[in-house]
Design a protein around this motif. Structure first.
Motif, PDB file in Angstrom:
ATOM      1  N   THR A   1      24.828  13.385  87.780  1.00  0.00           N
ATOM      2  CA  THR A   1      25.910  13.028  88.693  1.00  0.00           C
ATOM      3  C   THR A   1      26.876  14.185  88.933  1.00  0.00           C
ATOM      4  O   THR A   1      27.310  14.836  87.985  1.00  0.00           O
ATOM      5  CB  THR A   1      26.705  11.844  88.108  1.00  0.00           C
ATOM      6  N   GLU A   2      27.177  14.417  90.176  1.00  0.00           N
ATOM      7  CA  GLU A   2      28.205  15.416  90.497  1.00  0.00           C
ATOM      8  C   GLU A   2      29.484  14.669  90.849  1.00  0.00           C
ATOM      9  O   GLU A   2      29.482  13.817  91.736  1.00  0.00           O
ATOM     10  CB  GLU A   2      27.764  16.276  91.686  1.00  0.00           C
ATOM     11  N   ILE A   3      30.542  14.987  90.163  1.00  0.00           N
ATOM     12  CA  ILE A   3      31.800  14.283  90.436  1.00  0.00           C
ATOM     13  C   ILE A   3      32.985  15.232  90.384  1.00  0.00           C
ATOM     14  O   ILE A   3      32.958  16.253  89.698  1.00  0.00           O
ATOM     15  CB  ILE A   3      32.090  13.148  89.423  1.00  0.00           C
ATOM     16  N   THR A   4      34.022  14.839  91.112  1.00  0.00           N
ATOM     17  CA  THR A   4      35.315  15.500  90.987  1.00  0.00           C
ATOM     18  C   THR A   4      36.295  14.440  90.529  1.00  0.00           C
ATOM     19  O   THR A   4      36.363  13.361  91.121  1.00  0.00           O
ATOM     20  CB  THR A   4      35.774  16.076  92.333  1.00  0.00           C
ATOM     21  N   LEU A   5      36.995  14.724  89.449  1.00  0.00           N
ATOM     22  CA  LEU A   5      37.979  13.780  88.935  1.00  0.00           C
ATOM     23  C   LEU A   5      39.339  14.447  88.938  1.00  0.00           C
ATOM     24  O   LEU A   5      39.516  15.503  88.329  1.00  0.00           O
ATOM     25  CB  LEU A   5      37.629  13.365  87.501  1.00  0.00           C
ATOM     26  N   ASP A   6      40.277  13.840  89.634  1.00  0.00           N
ATOM     27  CA  ASP A   6      41.648  14.340  89.577  1.00  0.00           C
ATOM     28  C   ASP A   6      42.351  13.626  88.428  1.00  0.00           C
ATOM     29  O   ASP A   6      42.332  12.397  88.354  1.00  0.00           O
ATOM     30  CB  ASP A   6      42.379  14.073  90.890  1.00  0.00           C
ATOM     31  N   ILE A   7      42.938  14.392  87.564  1.00  0.00           N
ATOM     32  CA  ILE A   7      43.579  13.800  86.385  1.00  0.00           C
ATOM     33  C   ILE A   7      45.093  13.790  86.591  1.00  0.00           C
ATOM     34  O   ILE A   7      45.747  12.774  86.412  1.00  0.00           O
ATOM     35  CB  ILE A   7      43.251  14.619  85.113  1.00  0.00           C
ATOM     36  N   ILE A   8      45.635  14.926  86.949  1.00  0.00           N
ATOM     37  CA  ILE A   8      47.062  15.058  87.243  1.00  0.00           C
ATOM     38  C   ILE A   8      47.155  15.555  88.682  1.00  0.00           C
ATOM     39  O   ILE A   8      46.572  16.585  89.032  1.00  0.00           O
ATOM     40  CB  ILE A   8      47.738  16.095  86.312  1.00  0.00           C
ATOM     41  N   ASP A   9      47.864  14.821  89.523  1.00  0.00           N
ATOM     42  CA  ASP A   9      47.966  15.212  90.936  1.00  0.00           C
ATOM     43  C   ASP A   9      48.694  16.545  91.084  1.00  0.00           C
ATOM     44  O   ASP A   9      49.578  16.873  90.296  1.00  0.00           O
ATOM     45  CB  ASP A   9      48.733  14.151  91.733  1.00  0.00           C
ATOM     46  N   THR A  10      48.307  17.270  92.135  1.00  0.00           N
ATOM     47  CA  THR A  10      48.979  18.539  92.430  1.00  0.00           C
ATOM     48  C   THR A  10      50.493  18.333  92.575  1.00  0.00           C
ATOM     49  O   THR A  10      51.289  19.139  92.106  1.00  0.00           O
ATOM     50  CB  THR A  10      48.409  19.117  93.744  1.00  0.00           C
ATOM     51  N   SER A  11      50.874  17.227  93.210  1.00  0.00           N
ATOM     52  CA  SER A  11      52.309  16.960  93.407  1.00  0.00           C
ATOM     53  C   SER A  11      53.009  16.742  92.064  1.00  0.00           C
ATOM     54  O   SER A  11      54.173  17.078  91.897  1.00  0.00           O
ATOM     55  CB  SER A  11      52.506  15.740  94.297  1.00  0.00           C
ATOM     56  N   GLU A  12      52.264  16.201  91.109  1.00  0.00           N
ATOM     57  CA  GLU A  12      52.871  15.983  89.787  1.00  0.00           C
ATOM     58  C   GLU A  12      53.066  17.319  89.063  1.00  0.00           C
ATOM     59  O   GLU A  12      54.065  17.518  88.374  1.00  0.00           O
ATOM     60  CB  GLU A  12      51.993  15.054  88.951  1.00  0.00           C
TER      61      GLU A  12
ATOM     62  N   ARG B   1      45.895  23.613  83.232  1.00  0.00           N
ATOM     63  CA  ARG B   1      47.239  24.203  83.315  1.00  0.00           C
ATOM     64  C   ARG B   1      47.676  24.562  81.912  1.00  0.00           C
ATOM     65  O   ARG B   1      47.728  23.703  81.025  1.00  0.00           O
ATOM     66  CB  ARG B   1      48.232  23.194  83.909  1.00  0.00           C
ATOM     67  N   SER B   2      47.992  25.823  81.731  1.00  0.00           N
ATOM     68  CA  SER B   2      48.389  26.279  80.404  1.00  0.00           C
ATOM     69  C   SER B   2      49.711  25.623  80.003  1.00  0.00           C
ATOM     70  O   SER B   2      50.550  25.329  80.846  1.00  0.00           O
ATOM     71  CB  SER B   2      48.541  27.797  80.397  1.00  0.00           C
ATOM     72  N   ILE B   3      49.850  25.380  78.725  1.00  0.00           N
ATOM     73  CA  ILE B   3      51.096  24.846  78.166  1.00  0.00           C
ATOM     74  C   ILE B   3      51.789  25.960  77.409  1.00  0.00           C
ATOM     75  O   ILE B   3      51.139  26.607  76.580  1.00  0.00           O
ATOM     76  CB  ILE B   3      50.781  23.663  77.214  1.00  0.00           C
ATOM     77  N   PRO B   4      53.067  26.241  77.660  1.00  0.00           N
ATOM     78  CA  PRO B   4      53.972  25.483  78.524  1.00  0.00           C
ATOM     79  C   PRO B   4      54.188  26.082  79.914  1.00  0.00           C
ATOM     80  O   PRO B   4      54.998  25.551  80.653  1.00  0.00           O
ATOM     81  CB  PRO B   4      55.281  25.551  77.725  1.00  0.00           C
ATOM     82  N   TRP B   5      53.481  27.119  80.295  1.00  0.00           N
ATOM     83  CA  TRP B   5      53.857  27.806  81.534  1.00  0.00           C
ATOM     84  C   TRP B   5      53.172  27.244  82.771  1.00  0.00           C
ATOM     85  O   TRP B   5      53.461  27.643  83.889  1.00  0.00           O
ATOM     86  CB  TRP B   5      53.596  29.314  81.414  1.00  0.00           C
ATOM     87  N   LEU B   6      52.223  26.362  82.574  1.00  0.00           N
ATOM     88  CA  LEU B   6      51.533  25.678  83.673  1.00  0.00           C
ATOM     89  C   LEU B   6      50.768  26.634  84.587  1.00  0.00           C
ATOM     90  O   LEU B   6      50.615  26.378  85.778  1.00  0.00           O
ATOM     91  CB  LEU B   6      52.524  24.822  84.490  1.00  0.00           C
ATOM     92  N   VAL B   7      50.288  27.713  84.004  1.00  0.00           N
ATOM     93  CA  VAL B   7      49.478  28.646  84.784  1.00  0.00           C
ATOM     94  C   VAL B   7      48.123  27.995  85.066  1.00  0.00           C
ATOM     95  O   VAL B   7      47.512  27.394  84.184  1.00  0.00           O
ATOM     96  CB  VAL B   7      49.272  29.969  84.004  1.00  0.00           C
ATOM     97  N   ASP B   8      47.705  28.086  86.314  1.00  0.00           N
ATOM     98  CA  ASP B   8      46.436  27.516  86.770  1.00  0.00           C
ATOM     99  C   ASP B   8      45.288  28.351  86.201  1.00  0.00           C
ATOM    100  O   ASP B   8      45.114  29.512  86.563  1.00  0.00           O
ATOM    101  CB  ASP B   8      46.445  27.569  88.309  1.00  0.00           C
ATOM    102  N   THR B   9      44.531  27.779  85.286  1.00  0.00           N
ATOM    103  CA  THR B   9      43.504  28.534  84.575  1.00  0.00           C
ATOM    104  C   THR B   9      42.167  27.796  84.642  1.00  0.00           C
ATOM    105  O   THR B   9      42.065  26.674  84.164  1.00  0.00           O
ATOM    106  CB  THR B   9      43.897  28.675  83.078  1.00  0.00           C
ATOM    107  N   PRO B  10      41.144  28.397  85.251  1.00  0.00           N
ATOM    108  CA  PRO B  10      39.851  27.714  85.290  1.00  0.00           C
ATOM    109  C   PRO B  10      39.128  27.797  83.949  1.00  0.00           C
ATOM    110  O   PRO B  10      39.328  28.746  83.188  1.00  0.00           O
ATOM    111  CB  PRO B  10      39.092  28.479  86.377  1.00  0.00           C
ATOM    112  N   LEU B  11      38.317  26.806  83.706  1.00  0.00           N
ATOM    113  CA  LEU B  11      37.503  26.787  82.493  1.00  0.00           C
ATOM    114  C   LEU B  11      36.070  26.472  82.920  1.00  0.00           C
ATOM    115  O   LEU B  11      35.831  25.468  83.592  1.00  0.00           O
ATOM    116  CB  LEU B  11      38.042  25.708  81.563  1.00  0.00           C
ATOM    117  N   PHE B  12      35.149  27.323  82.581  1.00  0.00           N
ATOM    118  CA  PHE B  12      33.755  27.090  82.969  1.00  0.00           C
ATOM    119  C   PHE B  12      32.826  27.844  82.022  1.00  0.00           C
ATOM    120  O   PHE B  12      33.264  28.710  81.264  1.00  0.00           O
ATOM    121  CB  PHE B  12      33.507  27.531  84.423  1.00  0.00           C
ATOM    122  N   ILE B  13      31.563  27.504  82.079  1.00  0.00           N
ATOM    123  CA  ILE B  13      30.573  28.209  81.264  1.00  0.00           C
ATOM    124  C   ILE B  13      29.986  29.307  82.140  1.00  0.00           C
ATOM    125  O   ILE B  13      29.410  29.023  83.182  1.00  0.00           O
ATOM    126  CB  ILE B  13      29.467  27.252  80.783  1.00  0.00           C
TER     127      ILE B  13
END
Ligand SMILES: *[C@@H]1O[C@H](CO)[C@@H](O)[C@H](O)[C@H]1NC(C)=O
Ligand SMILES: *[C@@H]1O[C@H](CO)[C@@H](O)[C@H](O)[C@H]1NC(C)=O
Length: 258
Positions: A111-122, A158-170
């Motif tokens: 299955t290919e899925i996209t799950l939003d956990i925390i909205d961008t606006s949040e 999002r890194s804690i506490p600076w909330l830097v947008d950081t991708p995680l992948f293999i």
């Protein structure tokens, strides 16, 4: 001047006390002076009397229960769920719950899925409100693996506490010549980090935001997840798609901020 202030305070105390009918009045001075105590707190964090933050509610009304409150700060006016019990309380809660029917992917290889956990606006709100303390709680079981395969799954964190947008992948060709294979997952006792468990020759520590083999990443929370074990760009050795897998199973994922 000093006597004027103390007279004003005494008068306010009298007004507060008589308004409540009993002697629990306290003063809270923050641009405005608010009567509080049980009945004052009943009106605090309401649409007409918003607080500045969940922490503000907690400071003014230490007995306030976990519930929805209205806050107004930095040009933002909204209803927010405040968590008042854990770790001293005063937390604004973000994230999702009651996802049991949706978050039920166990060892998925198709299955290919996209799950939003925390909205961008949040996330924007967390930044605008200058939150710098975070706490992640979830019952989710999370694993992602690629074994002699290409797994284009990509997790936005999002890194804690600076909330830097950081991708995680293999990274390309998560190499492992053994089974069980290299896996990224939550380390024991923690849900705001991942560990990379190597099989044979693994990609742990080689980019993709992965910590070294058996090491533990820095603290972060998941913003969104793209799981694509067989999607565009995926490949698996001799068609063994089960080399590319993920698990995301649970019912809630909360990020508390203050
Ligand atoms: C939980 O989800 C189910 C099914 O999606 C829904 O019927 C129910 O109302 C939800 N409960 C809450 C508390 O949101
Ligand atoms: C998935 O999680 C739910 C609870 O959130 C649990 O009841 C269920 O057994 C899990 N499924 C598997 C296959 O582990």
């Amino acid at each position: 001047m000093a006597s004027f202030v103390s007279i004003a305070l005494v008068m306010l105390l009298i007004v507060c006390t008589s308004a409540q009918g009993y002697g629990q009045a306290q003063l809270y001075i923050n641009g405005a002076i608010t009567c509080q105590g049980s009945s004052g707190c009943r009106n605090f964090g309401t649409p007409s009397n918003p607080a500045l933050s969940c922490q503000h509610v907690k400071d003014v009304c230490p007995e306030a229960a976990s519930d929805f409150y209205y806050i107004e700060s930095a040009g933002l006016y909204r209803k927010v769920f405040c968590e008042m019990e854990i770790e001293g309380g005063g937390w604004a809660r973000y994230g999702r719950s009651n996802q049991t029917a949706i978050w039920n992917y166990v060892d998925e290889d198709a299955t290919e899925i996209t799950l939003d956990i925390i909205d961008t606006s949040e996330v924007k709100e967390m930044i605008d409100l200058n939150y710098n303390h975070f706490l992640v709680q979830t019952d989710v079981v999370f694993k992602m693996q690629a074994d002699d395969s290409i797994n284009p799954s990509r997790l936005t964190t999002r890194s804690i506490p600076w909330l830097v947008d950081t991708p995680l992948f293999i990274p390309e060709y998560g190499q492992d010549h053994t089974r069980p294979t290299s896996i990224i997952e939550f380390p024991s006792g923690s849900v705001d980090r991942v560990t990379c468990i190597p099989g044979g020759t693994s990609k742990c520590g080689q980019g993709g935001g992965l910590p070294p083999a058996n090491g533990i990443s820095k603290s972060f929370f998941f913003q969104s997840l793209f799981f694509s074990p067989r999607g565009t760009g995926a490949s698996a050795l001799i068609g063994q798609w089960r080399r590319n897998r993920y698990t995301w199973n649970g019912s809630y994922y909360y990020v508390y901020a203050k």
